[in-house]
Scaffold this motif. Structure first.
Motif, short mmCIF file in Angstrom:
data_model
loop_
_atom_site.label_atom_id
_atom_site.label_comp_id
_atom_site.label_asym_id
_atom_site.label_seq_id
_atom_site.Cartn_x
_atom_site.Cartn_y
_atom_site.Cartn_z
N THR A 15 24.07 4.01 53.83
CA THR A 15 25.14 3.71 52.89
C THR A 15 25.79 5.01 52.42
O THR A 15 25.10 5.93 51.99
CB THR A 15 24.59 2.93 51.67
OG1 THR A 15 23.95 1.74 52.14
CG2 THR A 15 25.71 2.56 50.71
N VAL A 16 27.11 5.07 52.53
CA VAL A 16 27.87 6.25 52.13
C VAL A 16 28.91 5.82 51.09
O VAL A 16 29.22 4.64 50.96
CB VAL A 16 28.56 6.92 53.35
CG1 VAL A 16 27.52 7.41 54.35
CG2 VAL A 16 29.53 5.97 54.04
N SER A 17 29.44 6.79 50.36
CA SER A 17 30.43 6.44 49.33
C SER A 17 31.72 5.95 49.95
O SER A 17 32.40 5.11 49.36
CB SER A 17 30.69 7.64 48.41
OG SER A 17 31.23 8.72 49.14
N SER A 18 32.06 6.45 51.14
CA SER A 18 33.30 6.03 51.82
C SER A 18 33.15 6.26 53.32
O SER A 18 32.97 7.41 53.75
CB SER A 18 34.49 6.84 51.29
OG SER A 18 35.61 6.69 52.13
N VAL A 19 33.25 5.20 54.09
CA VAL A 19 33.18 5.35 55.55
C VAL A 19 34.34 6.20 56.03
O VAL A 19 34.16 7.09 56.87
CB VAL A 19 33.15 3.97 56.26
CG1 VAL A 19 33.37 4.13 57.76
CG2 VAL A 19 31.82 3.27 55.99
N SER A 20 35.53 5.97 55.49
CA SER A 20 36.69 6.75 55.92
C SER A 20 36.46 8.25 55.69
O SER A 20 36.82 9.07 56.53
CB SER A 20 37.94 6.30 55.16
OG SER A 20 38.21 4.95 55.45
N ARG A 21 35.84 8.61 54.58
CA ARG A 21 35.56 10.01 54.26
C ARG A 21 34.45 10.58 55.13
O ARG A 21 34.50 11.73 55.58
CB ARG A 21 35.18 10.12 52.79
CG ARG A 21 34.80 11.52 52.34
CD ARG A 21 34.55 11.53 50.83
NE ARG A 21 33.70 12.64 50.48
CZ ARG A 21 32.55 12.53 49.84
NH1 ARG A 21 32.11 11.36 49.46
NH2 ARG A 21 31.84 13.59 49.56
N SER A 22 33.42 9.79 55.40
CA SER A 22 32.24 10.26 56.13
C SER A 22 32.36 10.15 57.65
O SER A 22 31.61 10.80 58.37
CB SER A 22 31.00 9.48 55.67
OG SER A 22 30.74 9.74 54.31
N ALA A 23 33.26 9.32 58.13
CA ALA A 23 33.38 9.07 59.57
C ALA A 23 33.57 10.34 60.41
O ALA A 23 32.95 10.46 61.47
CB ALA A 23 34.50 8.07 59.85
N PRO A 24 34.38 11.31 59.99
CA PRO A 24 34.52 12.51 60.82
C PRO A 24 33.20 13.28 60.98
O PRO A 24 32.89 13.77 62.07
CB PRO A 24 35.55 13.36 60.06
CG PRO A 24 36.36 12.37 59.29
CD PRO A 24 35.36 11.31 58.88
#
Length: 156
Positions: A15-24
């Motif tokens: 679980t991450v705070s934001s997939v969009s932020r963590s995806a890279p």
């Protein structure tokens, strides 16, 4: 020959705070480690990326998912119940650790997408020949890429 995958990790959900932020960060790391993107969803109420390896006699999947919006502001606390301390991935050898550091981690850190906690180094406290680099994702989740020849010696 009978399959040897009994008891091995089948899948893991991070679980991450934001997939969009963590995806890279995760995409760069997982591609380098031989994973392929198996599915994804962005912008909806449930964002995720499913990364898979199907070459080890069993499905092996690691997914990243966006936190429940009611809990998204709760920071990661290493050592707290339900929070992983760190996750380690196997390297082929010392040179593999060095390449991962140079080719993956340094560029990600330069872009502000990870934090390198320890550049590749010997870790004699974990055994002779133990060589690793330690790093964290955008939310501070800790990871390790390690070559541990002692493990192979114990099982030969």
């Amino acid at each position: 020959m009978q399959p040897t995958h009994r008891g091995l990790l089948h899948h893991l959900v991070i679980t991450v705070s934001s997939v969009s932020r963590s995806a890279p960060f995760y995409g760069t790391m997982f591609r380098h480690l031989g994973y392929e993107l198996g599915g994804s969803s962005y912008g909806g109420s449930y964002e995720y990326e499913d990364w898979r390896r199907m070459d080890q006699d069993t499905p092996h999947e690691i997914s990243i998912v966006t936190a429940d919006p009611k809990l998204a502001e709760v920071p990661h606390r290493r050592g707290a119940v339900g929070h992983h301390h760190h996750l380690a991935f196997c390297a082929l050898d010392r040179a593999d650790v060095d390449r991962f550091h140079a080719d993956v981690l340094v560029p990600l850190e330069e872009k502000g997408l990870c934090t390198i906690e320890d550049a590749p180094c010997d870790c004699p406290e974990y055994g002779q020949g133990y060589y690793a680099t330690f790093f964290a994702d955008p939310d501070g989740l800790k990871y390790e890429f390690v070559s541990n020849p002692n493990h192979r010696r114990r099982h030969e």
